[in-house]
Design an enzyme around this catalytic site. Structure first.
Site, PDB file in Angstrom:
ATOM      1  CD  GLU A 163       7.179  75.681  -4.305  1.00  0.00           C
ATOM      2  OE1 GLU A 163       7.059  76.639  -5.089  1.00  0.00           O
ATOM      3  OE2 GLU A 163       6.876  74.514  -4.610  1.00  0.00           O
ATOM      4  CG  ASN A 208       1.452  75.113  -2.573  1.00  0.00           C
ATOM      5  OD1 ASN A 208       2.350  75.198  -1.722  1.00  0.00           O
ATOM      6  ND2 ASN A 208       1.552  74.341  -3.630  1.00  0.00           N
ATOM      7  CG  ASP A 235       6.146  71.967  -6.893  1.00  0.00           C
ATOM      8  OD1 ASP A 235       5.442  72.969  -6.774  1.00  0.00           O
ATOM      9  OD2 ASP A 235       6.710  71.431  -5.915  1.00  0.00           O
ATOM     10  CD  GLU A 287       2.415  68.489   1.011  1.00  0.00           C
ATOM     11  OE1 GLU A 287       3.313  69.242   1.447  1.00  0.00           O
ATOM     12  OE2 GLU A 287       2.497  67.879  -0.064  1.00  0.00           O
ATOM     13  NE  ARG A 347       1.363  74.512   3.392  1.00  0.00           N
ATOM     14  CZ  ARG A 347       1.898  74.368   2.180  1.00  0.00           C
ATOM     15  NH1 ARG A 347       1.672  75.261   1.220  1.00  0.00           N
ATOM     16  NH2 ARG A 347       2.630  73.298   1.889  1.00  0.00           N
ATOM     17  CG  ASN A 357       2.469  73.559  -6.908  1.00  0.00           C
ATOM     18  OD1 ASN A 357       3.155  74.488  -6.501  1.00  0.00           O
ATOM     19  ND2 ASN A 357       2.432  72.389  -6.301  1.00  0.00           N
TER      20      ASN A 357
HETATM   21  O1  LIG Z   1       5.715  73.246  -2.755  1.00  0.00           O
HETATM   22  C1  LIG Z   1       4.589  72.871  -2.976  1.00  0.00           C
HETATM   23  O2  LIG Z   1       3.987  73.121  -3.977  1.00  0.00           O
HETATM   24  C2  LIG Z   1       3.956  72.099  -1.888  1.00  0.00           C
HETATM   25  O3  LIG Z   1       3.742  73.000  -0.851  1.00  0.00           O
HETATM   26  C3  LIG Z   1       4.883  71.019  -1.452  1.00  0.00           C
HETATM   27  O4  LIG Z   1       4.476  70.456  -0.310  1.00  0.00           O
HETATM   28  C4  LIG Z   1       5.260  69.994  -2.491  1.00  0.00           C
HETATM   29  O5  LIG Z   1       5.400  70.511  -3.756  1.00  0.00           O
HETATM   30  C5  LIG Z   1       4.422  68.757  -2.498  1.00  0.00           C
HETATM   31  O6  LIG Z   1       4.762  67.991  -1.384  1.00  0.00           O
HETATM   32  C6  LIG Z   1       4.532  67.935  -3.736  1.00  0.00           C
HETATM   33  O7  LIG Z   1       3.707  66.869  -3.659  1.00  0.00           O
HETATM   34 ZN   LIG Z   2       4.919  74.324  -5.473  1.00  0.00          ZN
END
Ligand SMILES: O=C(O)[C@H](O)[C@@H](O)[C@H](O)[C@H](O)CO
Ligand SMILES: [Zn+2]
Length: 299
Positions: free
Chosen positions: A18, A103, A204, A121, A101, A154
């Site tokens: 990421e 993201n 995302d 998750e 947490r 996101n």
């Molecule tokens: O990277 C992220 O944004 C989340 O931390 C991930 O866990 C995935 O994108 C998610 O599973 C999609 O549903």
């Molecule tokens: Zn992401």
């Protein structure tokens, strides 16, 4: 017409890669592997990758004007010293939500660090809903919460004139926009600018290009899509040889290349047969459009 080429430039097995960020000064790509708690830096010329392991999931990284980096680690905004591989806490959030947490996160045009949270998750996309919030770390290290009720916080970026903030709550399957006041960091007037189609799956990470169009990585969709936020139309689809594309940024010479991260976790052994590069870093060239440099956090 330039032709689009896609190449896996780093055969990393990121469980969930990421937050790709281009660092011009070191000619390298920063990225994280969230569940592996790793912050990584890949040098374009030497092709070497250096990894720093922290003590909690690292979900985003950004440049820091004072040197080093800032990162979201677990439920903390941290400053990272790359040389001695240490992280120091700048602020802690969601202290009442033990299962949360951070993201995705990114620095705004004025040097503030925006990042949102989510419940941890149990499997990709499986989590307690509406536990997340969007936060901003100001240069003086105070934090403001902008809104809550988020599923998976996101993709975020700002329009070229700094008047719009773009944001994705993944499980809403929508790319949203807010009016943005870059003087104060205030957001208002939320609306949707694009709803994902079924085969695009889950929106995302996101970045803007030098023409003001949005690029969104589609998790499970194996693609990045280019959107015109003014018309709400999709302009282009670029498919990748992996399903779980998570985020994208521009980098390389003049920001003319796109780098895409992806996840390996959640793919069964059969799936890995046709996508052996899952978890690697991909480079897309020939898009015919450039990106803009990432901004450093100024605190
Ligand atoms: O990277 C992220 O944004 C989340 O931390 C991930 O866990 C995935 O994108 C998610 O599973 C999609 O549903
Ligand atoms: Zn992401």
């Amino acid at each position: 017409m330039s032709s689009v080429t896609i190449e896996c430039v780093l055969p990393e097995h990121c469980r969930c890669g990421e937050s790709p960020v281009w660092e011009e000064a070191s000619n390298s790509l920063l990225f994280v592997d969230i569940p592996s708690k790793k912050l990584c830096r890949w040098d374009l010329l030497s092709k070497q990758v250096h990894r720093v392991t922290l003590d909690a999931p690292v979900s985003s990284v950004a440049l820091r004007q004072a040197g080093g980096y800032v990162a979201t680690v677990g439920t903390k905004f941290c400053a990272v010293d790359w040389e001695d591989q240490s992280a120091s806490v700048l602020a802690t959030i969601d202290e009442d939500k033990k299962n949360n947490r951070f993201n995705d996160g990114k620095v705004d045009p004025a040097g503030r660090y925006f990042a949102g949270t989510m419940a941890e998750e149990t499997a990709p996309g499986v989590l307690e809903r509406r536990q997340g919030s969007l936060y901003c770390l100001f240069p003086d290290h105070h934090v403001e919460k902008y809104f809550d009720q988020v599923d998976i916080s996101n993709g975020l970026d700002w329009s070229l004139d700094h008047k719009i903030f773009y944001y994705i709550d993944s499980l809403s399957y929508s790319v949203d926009a807010f009016d943005y006041d870059v003087q104060t960091g205030k957001i208002s007037n939320r609306r949707s600018v694009y709803k994902l189609e079924k085969d695009e799956h889950i929106p995302d990470g996101m970045c803007i290009d030098a023409e003001g169009k949005l690029w969104v990585a589609c998790y499970n969709g194996g693609r990045v899509i280019r959107l015109d936020p003014e018309t709400g139309k999709r302009l282009q689809t670029v498919k990748l040889p992996v399903d779980k594309t998570t985020s994208c940024c521009f980098g390389g010479k003049d920001y003319s290349e796109m780098y895409v991260t992806c996840a390996r976790e959640g793919i069964d052994p059969e799936g890995l047969l046709w996508q052996p590069e899952a978890g690697g870093i991909f480079k897309i060239t020939g898009l015919g459009v450039k990106g803009i440099p990432p901004r450093p956090y100024i605190g």
